[in-house]
Design a protein around this motif. Structure first.
Motif, PDB file in Angstrom:
ATOM      1  N   ALA A  27       0.983  -1.176  -0.077  1.00 22.20           N
ATOM      2  CA  ALA A  27      -0.042  -0.136  -0.047  1.00 22.20           C
ATOM      3  C   ALA A  27       0.652   1.118  -0.062  1.00 22.20           C
ATOM      4  N   VAL A  28       0.346   2.219  -0.497  1.00 19.28           N
ATOM      5  CA  VAL A  28       0.938   3.659  -0.429  1.00 19.28           C
ATOM      6  C   VAL A  28       0.116   4.687  -0.445  1.00 19.28           C
ATOM      7  N   ALA A  29       0.417   5.820   0.316  1.00 20.80           N
ATOM      8  CA  ALA A  29      -0.273   6.792   0.691  1.00 20.80           C
ATOM      9  C   ALA A  29       0.055   8.035  -0.284  1.00 20.80           C
ATOM     10  N   VAL A  30      -0.717   8.844  -0.579  1.00 20.98           N
ATOM     11  CA  VAL A  30      -0.486  10.171  -1.432  1.00 20.98           C
ATOM     12  C   VAL A  30      -1.039  11.351  -0.948  1.00 20.98           C
ATOM     13  N   THR A  31      -0.248  12.458  -0.569  1.00 21.15           N
ATOM     14  CA  THR A  31      -0.743  13.664   0.188  1.00 21.15           C
ATOM     15  C   THR A  31      -0.341  14.796  -0.792  1.00 21.15           C
ATOM     16  N   GLY A  32      -1.400  15.409  -1.415  1.00 23.58           N
ATOM     17  CA  GLY A  32      -0.877  16.442  -2.483  1.00 23.58           C
ATOM     18  C   GLY A  32      -0.133  15.748  -3.696  1.00 23.58           C
ATOM     19  N   LYS A  33       0.763  16.355  -3.802  1.00 17.86           N
ATOM     20  CA  LYS A  33       1.753  15.850  -5.307  1.00 17.86           C
ATOM     21  C   LYS A  33       2.640  14.885  -4.789  1.00 17.86           C
ATOM     22  N   LYS A  34       2.763  14.386  -3.563  1.00 15.12           N
ATOM     23  CA  LYS A  34       3.779  13.335  -3.166  1.00 15.12           C
ATOM     24  C   LYS A  34       3.185  12.298  -2.565  1.00 15.12           C
ATOM     25  N   ILE A  35       4.351  11.227  -2.717  1.00 18.62           N
ATOM     26  CA  ILE A  35       3.983  10.077  -1.966  1.00 18.62           C
ATOM     27  C   ILE A  35       4.554  10.167  -0.266  1.00 18.62           C
ATOM     28  N   THR A 497       8.775   6.166  -3.496  1.00 17.73           N
ATOM     29  CA  THR A 497       9.613   6.519  -2.131  1.00 17.73           C
ATOM     30  C   THR A 497       8.788   7.519  -1.566  1.00 17.73           C
ATOM     31  N   PRO A 498       8.624   7.575  -0.180  1.00 14.56           N
ATOM     32  CA  PRO A 498       8.153   8.631   0.474  1.00 14.56           C
ATOM     33  C   PRO A 498       8.735   9.913   0.194  1.00 14.56           C
ATOM     34  N   GLY A 499       8.244  11.195  -0.018  1.00 11.09           N
ATOM     35  CA  GLY A 499       8.858  12.264  -0.458  1.00 11.09           C
ATOM     36  C   GLY A 499       9.055  12.807  -1.860  1.00 11.09           C
ATOM     37  N   LYS A 500       8.864  11.587  -2.596  1.00 11.62           N
ATOM     38  CA  LYS A 500       9.173  11.881  -4.142  1.00 11.62           C
ATOM     39  C   LYS A 500       7.872  12.206  -4.524  1.00 11.62           C
ATOM     40  N   LEU A 501       7.685  12.687  -5.736  1.00 12.71           N
ATOM     41  CA  LEU A 501       6.267  12.999  -6.614  1.00 12.71           C
ATOM     42  C   LEU A 501       5.702  11.854  -6.916  1.00 12.71           C
ATOM     43  N   ALA A 502       4.256  11.691  -6.836  1.00 13.89           N
ATOM     44  CA  ALA A 502       3.393  10.714  -6.750  1.00 13.89           C
ATOM     45  C   ALA A 502       2.914  10.406  -8.215  1.00 13.89           C
ATOM     46  N   ASP A 503       4.196  10.014  -9.014  1.00 10.25           N
ATOM     47  CA  ASP A 503       3.832   9.509 -10.370  1.00 10.25           C
ATOM     48  C   ASP A 503       3.847   7.970 -10.305  1.00 10.25           C
ATOM     49  N   CYS A 525      -4.295   0.261 -15.737  1.00 10.61           N
ATOM     50  CA  CYS A 525      -5.478   0.280 -15.180  1.00 10.61           C
ATOM     51  C   CYS A 525      -5.744   1.734 -14.646  1.00 10.61           C
ATOM     52  N   LEU A 526      -4.359   2.292 -14.189  1.00 11.60           N
ATOM     53  CA  LEU A 526      -4.532   3.469 -13.519  1.00 11.60           C
ATOM     54  C   LEU A 526      -3.059   4.203 -13.659  1.00 11.60           C
ATOM     55  N   THR A 527      -3.269   5.679 -14.058  1.00 15.87           N
ATOM     56  CA  THR A 527      -1.900   6.276 -14.009  1.00 15.87           C
ATOM     57  C   THR A 527      -2.362   7.329 -13.026  1.00 15.87           C
ATOM     58  N   LEU A 528      -1.243   7.938 -12.248  1.00 24.92           N
ATOM     59  CA  LEU A 528      -1.288   8.818 -11.269  1.00 24.92           C
ATOM     60  C   LEU A 528      -0.088  10.100 -11.681  1.00 24.92           C
ATOM     61  N   PHE A 529      -0.389  11.242 -11.943  1.00 25.46           N
ATOM     62  CA  PHE A 529       0.766  11.902 -12.056  1.00 25.46           C
ATOM     63  C   PHE A 529       0.436  13.275 -11.193  1.00 25.46           C
ATOM     64  N   ASP A 530       1.540  13.615 -10.433  1.00 31.25           N
ATOM     65  CA  ASP A 530       1.465  14.504  -9.326  1.00 31.25           C
ATOM     66  C   ASP A 530       0.268  14.178  -8.350  1.00 31.25           C
ATOM     67  N   GLY A 531      -0.050  13.061  -8.295  1.00 33.21           N
ATOM     68  CA  GLY A 531      -0.789  12.632  -7.001  1.00 33.21           C
ATOM     69  C   GLY A 531      -2.191  12.621  -7.566  1.00 33.21           C
ATOM     70  N   LYS A 532      -2.424  12.978  -8.741  1.00 30.47           N
ATOM     71  CA  LYS A 532      -3.772  13.144  -9.397  1.00 30.47           C
ATOM     72  C   LYS A 532      -4.166  11.913 -10.468  1.00 30.47           C
ATOM     73  N   ILE A 533      -5.131  11.274 -10.596  1.00 30.39           N
ATOM     74  CA  ILE A 533      -5.532  10.263 -11.451  1.00 30.39           C
ATOM     75  C   ILE A 533      -5.777  10.828 -12.542  1.00 30.39           C
ATOM     76  N   VAL A 534      -4.884  10.659 -13.545  1.00 30.30           N
ATOM     77  CA  VAL A 534      -4.920  11.205 -14.995  1.00 30.30           C
ATOM     78  C   VAL A 534      -5.603  10.286 -16.169  1.00 30.30           C
ATOM     79  N   TYR A 535      -5.495   8.941 -15.519  1.00 29.58           N
ATOM     80  CA  TYR A 535      -6.273   7.788 -16.517  1.00 29.58           C
ATOM     81  C   TYR A 535      -6.484   6.869 -15.736  1.00 29.58           C
ATOM     82  N   GLU A 536      -7.656   6.148 -16.070  1.00 27.05           N
ATOM     83  CA  GLU A 536      -8.364   4.951 -15.380  1.00 27.05           C
ATOM     84  C   GLU A 536      -9.049   4.273 -16.399  1.00 27.05           C
ATOM     85  N   ARG A 537      -8.768   3.028 -16.421  1.00 29.83           N
ATOM     86  CA  ARG A 537      -9.389   2.362 -17.167  1.00 29.83           C
ATOM     87  C   ARG A 537     -10.568   1.517 -16.844  1.00 29.83           C
TER      88      ARG A 537
END
Length: 537
Positions: A27-35, A497-503, A525-537
């Protein structure tokens, strides 16, 4: 303690993080743009607040977002509405596609296309002006071979470009002629620029719309970053940079883009004080791009021995001229990339980069690059291994296109082509990429090709020179962490990695567990860019 609750938690997944400290997680948590955190399902779900979105991945594979380090993205977007010959299987199919496009656009309108590969057609026959005249007699036509080192124009297009028997070959280009000296319509290397100069310009609104469509397509493939690479000659470099800046200014840029500049702009870039890496996390100045030779499909890749069906190929920009520019750029903090396909070109450019390193005055914050390295001899691999400020970008999916062509034009010396394992073993950082629109930009097609060394139809059964195959983990790293390292962005990108951008990307099958022959069938199935879902199948 976390400063705030996560916006998104992905759990019950199979995370291959590419982070040595925590290589696997669920599991991974995303806050704002980052992991913001990484761990078990229980640990991450315990962080959720009332507004946190959670997604159960049902054991699906999660990887860092892919980065394609050699993508003619601007050119790809420009041609979004033109003929795509990548699935054309025969000569008559090419003719039919031209005829149908001419009927669609109407008389007098340009018919353009790219991606044909005559070496894979049963006829193994190159088109010419007269064939295109029959297919579209009332339209100017120009179609590009899959490697973009050769184009074929019909008579109307040649006339608009004023190409006839009196036209001299342009610098670094070849106008192929018949026995009577009449141009056949086949144009090699920089000669197609004579056609490009008379093509009607697309309005900026169309360019922006095409770039947005292309970015959405990239997200569906799991791409969150590209290095937009320049083609040969023309004003494409300035035009591309302008469109990327327009997208960024309008907050429409949803890819991490390193924009290459044409080598012809070296002096201008130095005089402006531009350095590689300038920009932000979405748009940066990348490398200056130079060409030392052409392509093997056009028989213009520069070889140490003759082709079986042609001469030695051809150098394009003289090596001394490239070296002088690279020396200046290196001292000014501008990293350079050099296209080198044939074994002679690779030898000369490796030696050149060695001389650049010896001057010891580099101000570059990212390594120089050698692009393609398509055919390299063992002794030159040893020379490559001694270089310290160099990365390479190779295109395994081109291998799938080139097997028949390379067997035909160099025979057994094909064992030195696409030597991916040997290149990786030199220790030089190796990125993998598509060279799109030359080949399919789908990273899973590239990983499949690198791991199996087969055509997309799964031939040959045991792979083409299988000793040069990569492992799946090696190929994935070359599409994720290594590009980040080679771009000076590994503190922000390339691993989960925590602290890196959530791509991040989520796939429908685990490419580490399935048969390598089915890797290319993997879907995002899913693409995250900057912490936002930009593609979902």
């Amino acid at each position: 303690m976390m400063a705030s609750t996560p916006d998104l938690i992905l759990y019950n997944g199979t995370l291959h993080t590419l982070d040595e400290k925590t290589p696997f997680a669920t599991a991974v948590a995303v806050t704002g743009k980052k992991i913001s955190a990484l761990g078990t399902d229980e640990e991450m779900l315990a962080l959720a607040g009332p507004e946190t979105q959670t997604k159960n991945l049902k054991k699906k594979l999660v990887l860092p977002g892919f980065c394609d380090t050699h993508f003619h993205f601007y050119e790809w977007a420009l041609n979004y509405d033109n003929i795509d010959f990548s699935t054309t299987t025969c000569f008559s199919g090419m003719q039919r596609a031209v005829r149908e496009k001419a009927a669609q656009v109407g008389p007098g309108q340009w018919v353009l296309g790219q991606g044909f590969n005559e070496s894979e057609w049963p006829e193994n026959k190159m088109p010419d002006r007269w064939v295109l005249d029959l297919a579209a007699p009332d339209n100017p036509v120009c179609i590009w071979r899959c490697d973009l080192h050769l184009a074929v124009a019909n008579s109307l297009a040649l006339g608009l470009a004023r190409i006839d028997e009196r036209t001299k070959n342009p610098n670094e280009g070849v106008i192929v002629r018949d026995a009577s000296g009449i141009p056949t319509g086949v144009l090699k290397e920089l000669a197609p620029n004579l056609i490009r100069e008379v093509l009607p310009s697309l309005p900026e609104s169309t360019l922006v719309a095409n770039m947005e469509k292309a970015m959405a397509h990239a997200h569906s493939l799991g791409l969150t970053g590209v290095h937009d690479i320049r083609l040969m000659g023309g004003a494409e470099g300035a035009d591309a940079l302008k469109i990327w800046q327009t997208l960024e200014g309008d907050k429409k840029l949803k890819l991490r883009c390193h924009v290459a500049l044409p080598g012809e702009m070296t002096d201008e870039a130095i005089s402006l004080g531009i350095q590689s890496g300038f920009g932000n996390d979405r748009l940066r100045i990348g490398h200056l791009k130079f060409f030392s030779d052409g392509g093997m499909g056009a028989r213009t890749g520069w070889l140490t021995e003759k082709y079986l069906d042609a001469d030695y190929g051809m150098p394009l920009t003289p090596v001394k001229e490239i070296e002088a520019a690279v020396m200046k750029a290196d001292r000014a903090g501008l990293a350079c990339m050099v296209h080198a396909i044939g074994d002679r070109a690779c030898r000369e450019i490796i030696a050149m980069f060695a001389r650049v390193e010896q001057q010891g005055q580099s101000r570059c914050k990212i390594p120089h690059r050698l692009e393609h390295l398509q055919m390299i001899l063992p002794e030159d691999l040893q020379r490559l291994s001694r270089l310290e400020n160099l990365a390479v970008s190779c295109q395994p999916n081109n291998l799938s296109l080139d097997i028949s062509m390379i067997d035909q034009c160099v025979g057994p010396r094909g064992k030195y082509a696409y030597a991916l394992k040997s290149i990786l073993n030199t220790g030089v950082p190796m990125c993998l990429s598509s060279d799109a629109p030359v080949a399919d930009p789908n990273p899973f097609a590239g990983i499949y090709s690198a791991v199996t060394r087969k055509r997309m139809n799964r031939t040959p059964e045991r792979g083409w020179y299988p000793e040069q195959a990569l492992g799946v983990a090696e190929a994935v790293r070359a599409y994720t962490l290594t590009p980040a390292e080679a771009s000076g962005c590994d503190n922000r990108l390339g691993s989960i990695t925590p602290g890196k951008l959530a791509d991040l990307v989520v796939t429908d099958q685990n490419i580490f567990e399935i048969s390598p022959d089915t890797i290319a069938e993997t879907k995002i199935c899913l693409t995250l860019f900057d912490g936002k879902i930009v593609y979902e199948r």
